[in-house]
Design an enzyme around this catalytic site. Structure first.
Site, PDB file in Angstrom:
ATOM      1  N   LYS A   1     -10.065  -5.056  -2.507  1.00  0.00           N
ATOM      2  CA  LYS A   1      -9.330  -6.181  -1.918  1.00  0.00           C
ATOM      3  C   LYS A   1      -9.289  -7.363  -2.887  1.00  0.00           C
ATOM      4  O   LYS A   1     -10.086  -7.456  -3.819  1.00  0.00           O
ATOM      5  CB  LYS A   1      -9.991  -6.641  -0.613  1.00  0.00           C
ATOM      6  CG  LYS A   1      -9.929  -5.636   0.526  1.00  0.00           C
ATOM      7  CD  LYS A   1      -8.534  -5.479   1.070  1.00  0.00           C
ATOM      8  CE  LYS A   1      -8.496  -4.539   2.278  1.00  0.00           C
ATOM      9  NZ  LYS A   1      -8.791  -3.143   1.923  1.00  0.00           N
TER      10      LYS A   1
ATOM     11  N   SER B   1      -3.691  -0.089   2.370  1.00  0.00           N
ATOM     12  CA  SER B   1      -3.853  -1.530   2.604  1.00  0.00           C
ATOM     13  C   SER B   1      -3.457  -2.375   1.404  1.00  0.00           C
ATOM     14  O   SER B   1      -3.226  -3.579   1.542  1.00  0.00           O
ATOM     15  CB  SER B   1      -5.297  -1.856   2.996  1.00  0.00           C
ATOM     16  OG  SER B   1      -6.184  -1.617   1.923  1.00  0.00           O
TER      17      SER B   1
END
Length: 207
Positions: free
Chosen positions: A163, A126
């Protein structure tokens, strides 16, 4: 407990009741009632207070919130190439603490206060192309992040995710680098289930 927490945080930040009231758009009398335990603010105001004082709603309410400082201390060793920082596989929200799982030994880093750091093995794609599966992320243990920081965040009791962190009012956005993945948007009462494990200060590729 709530009143004591608010009063202490306000004084630690050298803020008067009037200054805090102005930021929250409430009366000074309201602040006084909170601090003496005569009343408590609504959910939205609690979230604003947590944002102002860079803490969590759980902490304001006197709950034993998961904290990076509550986990067992890591031992660190020094060699010529720096301090040996523990390498772990996952971060999860456990009972009254953040739990580090899967011990993968040590990786060296030249940092001050090495006990405040850990390495996390990145899983998944990701964060590609900048960060790849299997890379090591050096994480500084801290309970808050600024907009644009790359952090390790645990949502609910799930595994921690690496993230890009940003906040828009009462909403937190966790963004991947990989355009094939959608950002995670967290707001409302769900914010109470967000735990920050730390800030990523560097990453390295393991060959």
């Amino acid at each position: 407990m709530f009143g004591q927490q608010i009063k202490k945080l306000r004084k630690d930040n050298k803020m008067s009741q009037a200054e805090l009231a102005k930021q929250l758009k409430v009366t000074q009398q309201a602040i006084g009632k909170w601090e003496t335990g005569k009343s408590t603010p609504d959910t939205d105001t609690l979230s604003k207070l947590a944002e102002i004082f860079q803490t969590s709603v759980d902490f304001l309410l006197g709950r034993e919130a998961p904290s990076i400082a509550d986990v067992f201390p890591f031992e660190v060793e020094y060699e010529d190439e720096g301090f040996g920082i523990p390498v772990i596989g996952t971060v999860r929200a456990g009972y009254n603490a953040l739990a580090y799982n899967d011990d993968y030994g040590y990786e060296y880093a030249n940092v001050r206060n090495p006990e405040e750091y850990f390495y996390l093995i990145v899983r998944g794609d990701s964060m590609e192309p900048r960060i790849k599966d299997g890379d090591l992320a050096l994480v500084h243990k801290q309970p808050t992040l600024n907009d644009g920081d790359l952090g390790v965040i645990v949502y609910g009791d799930n595994e921690g995710t690496l993230k890009k962190f940003s906040r828009r009012g009462n909403t937190i956005i966790l963004s991947p680098f990989n355009p094939d993945y959608e950002p995670k948007i967290i707001s409302g009462e769900d914010l109470n289930n967000v735990y920050i494990a730390g800030k990523v200060v560097e990453t390295k590729t393991k060959w």
